[in-house]
Design a protein around this motif. Sequence first.
Motif, short mmCIF file in Angstrom:
data_model
loop_
_atom_site.label_atom_id
_atom_site.label_comp_id
_atom_site.label_asym_id
_atom_site.label_seq_id
_atom_site.Cartn_x
_atom_site.Cartn_y
_atom_site.Cartn_z
N ASN A 97 -6.26 -10.49 9.29
CA ASN A 97 -6.81 -10.12 7.98
C ASN A 97 -7.16 -11.32 7.12
O ASN A 97 -6.50 -12.35 7.17
N ASP A 153 -8.15 -7.45 3.79
CA ASP A 153 -9.42 -6.76 3.97
C ASP A 153 -9.39 -5.64 4.99
O ASP A 153 -9.98 -4.58 4.77
N ALA A 154 -8.67 -5.82 6.10
CA ALA A 154 -8.67 -4.78 7.13
C ALA A 154 -7.59 -3.74 6.87
O ALA A 154 -7.83 -2.54 6.92
N LEU A 155 -6.42 -4.20 6.56
CA LEU A 155 -5.28 -3.30 6.45
C LEU A 155 -5.21 -2.62 5.09
O LEU A 155 -4.60 -1.56 4.95
N LEU A 177 -0.32 -9.89 9.56
CA LEU A 177 -1.63 -9.89 8.89
C LEU A 177 -2.58 -10.94 9.48
O LEU A 177 -3.59 -11.29 8.87
N ILE A 212 -6.69 -12.22 3.44
CA ILE A 212 -5.85 -11.70 2.36
C ILE A 212 -6.57 -11.91 1.02
O ILE A 212 -7.12 -12.98 0.76
N PRO A 235 -3.83 -2.19 1.22
CA PRO A 235 -2.55 -2.56 0.60
C PRO A 235 -1.37 -2.23 1.51
O PRO A 235 -1.31 -1.16 2.11
N THR A 236 -0.43 -3.16 1.60
CA THR A 236 0.86 -2.86 2.23
C THR A 236 1.94 -3.33 1.28
O THR A 236 1.71 -4.22 0.45
N LEU A 237 3.11 -2.73 1.39
CA LEU A 237 4.22 -3.12 0.52
C LEU A 237 5.49 -3.26 1.34
O LEU A 237 5.74 -2.48 2.25
N TYR A 238 6.28 -4.26 0.97
CA TYR A 238 7.51 -4.60 1.67
C TYR A 238 8.62 -4.65 0.62
O TYR A 238 8.52 -5.42 -0.34
N LEU A 271 3.27 1.87 -6.84
CA LEU A 271 4.55 1.85 -6.14
C LEU A 271 5.45 0.71 -6.63
O LEU A 271 6.67 0.87 -6.79
#
Lengths: 436, 436
Positions: free
Chosen positions: A149, A289-291, A146, A151, A293-296, A273
């Motif tokens: 980005n 801001d760019a990506l 990231l 955050i 939401p992501t989840l791990y 999720l």
Amino acid sequence: MKAVKVGLLGLGTVGGGTVNLLARNRDEITRRAGRAIDVVHAATRHLDRPRTCSTAGIRLTTDLFEVVDNPEIEIIVELIGGESLAKELTLRAIDNGKHVVTANKALIALHGNEIFRRARDKGASIGFEAAVAGGIPIIKAVREALVGNRIEWLAGIINGTANFILSEMFYESREFGEVLAEAQRLGYAEADPTFDVEGIDAAHKLTILASIAFGIPLQFDKVHIEGITHINREDVAYAEEFGFRIKHLGICRRDERGISLRVHPTLLPARQLLSSVDGVMNAVMVKSDALGPTLYYGAGAGAEPTASAVVADLVDVVREFTLEPENRVPFLAFQSDALSHEPLLPLPEIEAAYYLRMQAMDQPGVLAEVTRLLGEAAISIEAIIQKQPTPGAEEVPVIILTHRVREWQIQQACARIEQLDSIQGYITRIRVERLD
Amino acid sequence: MKAVKVGLLGLGTVGGGTVNLLARNRDEITRRAGRAIDVVHAATRHLDRPRTCSTAGIRLTTDLFEVVDNPEIEIIVELIGGESLAKELTLRAIDNGKHVVTANKALIALHGNEIFRRARDKGASIGFEAAVAGGIPIIKAVREALVGNRIEWLAGIINGTANFILSEMFYESREFGEVLAEAQRLGYAEADPTFDVEGIDAAHKLTILASIAFGIPLQFDKVHIEGITHINREDVAYAEEFGFRIKHLGICRRDERGISLRVHPTLLPARQLLSSVDGVMNAVMVKSDALGPTLYYGAGAGAEPTASAVVADLVDVVREFTLEPENRVPFLAFQSDALSHEPLLPLPEIEAAYYLRMQAMDQPGVLAEVTRLLGEAAISIEAIIQKQPTPGAEEVPVIILTHRVREWQIQQACARIEQLDSIQGYITRIRVERLD
């Protein structure tokens, strides 16, 4: 290339898992890292205890400092847990010119600022992926993936014990105490479960995540911490009626007023999720801001999942051996001279929607009084459920969902509502986050 | 430290996103990377076209080779797509002593072996995180975070267009063609949607993922590829009755017999986390021996999500500038001389459970015949649903779930069943994976 020599502090669950993993996948690891990684020296409390791993080829000692002072060793893996001794050993390893990999979240959350300062002075690498969410590469994702980005927020299920308890309460309609006892039988909860169920463990991890997300120094004392001991199965069931699950989350968020750090039970939309992350599993969602939401998602604890993160850190540290420190990934994601000192919001200023549950006398006009007091505090209401009284009962549960408000508004309004003659006892308050 | 000078090939969607992101978050990126990253030279097809980004400070040209040959530039970002020209430019950039970052999955899947060989000879770094699953850091996770693990399988929703179509077919009970047309209107699908709906795009990505998971050379020609064009809404609905969702997955799996690479529609248990990944979102699940299952979720396409991965690669490359190539993360996760040449299983040897749907005459004895033929092929049945005939119809749909079998068994049995007088037309076959 020559094998890298590692010294291990602690041969318990994670220590044994690390020895096993390095041995079992030695070929796989060597094919990737370009050289073998061997544990050559390990300190353990009891030399003659039965172990989960073979210690063939490893010099054993009960003296932790003997390992830290061994000039042959290039990387120390600290797995003894706790604070003071772990800190002393880590600083001494750094002073001895070694790199350190640790799974110790309390050590980093409470003493990381000091440890990183020392490490910078001495050119040491410090790996701590295993300290947060076990084997999930959340530190790597936030610090490296990231990097382009800004955050906005991060929210995670970062304590498996609490998540197991809440999952059981949901699926089996059981009460907190009953599930906790079972978790202790299954080995998912400690004999003293305070760190897990009161949110302290999650707060250690959130402290670390917030620093690498926002580039701020580690500030454990600024985290607002609530556990799950006051959640009961009625709340879990009412939340479901509104289309929510209750999860214990660590949340950090940045807005124009500042940064908030908090660990608390949270109503999440059931279709989120994160709401589907059950049992002892962990997951962290990051909004940038760019990506977007992501989840791990993955195992947040356990011998080999944690060992997996330890080995990943070992290989990263080995690859950095010849790299000038200014070209390494910075400990807290941002260059040390570029950390920011943005204000951390005090609790009353935190913004969230709210789930409120109260016991009301089954008589006309109560709802009118309650909603008037909420209105006077400028709290707008999204939904109200008033349950039917059970036969013979004089009270009915009233559940209210509010729109987003400041914490002080809720505190003020609840204090006034609790004084009403028609309301019995205290109001249960659980924050609601939609994570959008 | 001095700013790093980057040359950009292509100023379309992702190129514009990359320029915007580097400009907007310049401070945030510099605070992390320790130096600024500036696009100083960019090649674009039309100099006077309206753009999504400001090109202030960027020298523009229509000559791609002018950028690649600019001696001032340290890293080339290749975002023109396609194969031949992109390959020529990439090899020339490497020969010119530059590092390369690319979002081009076809380039890597089809020509990666050659490109990486050249890069090794010249000491160049090649970043290709953006080529798989957009901004999700799946390359980084598999290559670096799982370095201590033996990977068993990997399964991913890695084409957003196909996932959007299947999601709409599920939630809105719509037919494939209708949703495809809408996806084209919304810009989620190309005017020629072949690459997406026939699985070719997903196969490019799976080729890359399989190589970094198992340490094998890139072998696009060994991927078994099926698209989603033959899935209809009845299949989606019947799958739901059995407790499954239909997802288009890229799957690679290693067992004692070899490695299988395949892209096809798949029935997944509805409670699997991957089943909850809807719309254009991507997610990849990886099962490895130490860590167990992990999942990585996020935006798999789009200007800024892809740019996010490009910027992450740029920073990684910058950090590696002074690192000897043998200490860098290897292109395919494993050292080039340690790639293995394990056999890739031919299609008939692949193992999966199966969903079979056939049209049977509404008469006694048909099920007995069908199940006898399955039994003769040693296929054991998990469940059968025989639907009621619609009034006036002579045929009824029969849906069968099998246990895990080899592909050749299913082919053999289906050929024989299709010859029965009581069975009309062809049997629809969709693989079932439980991912446990």
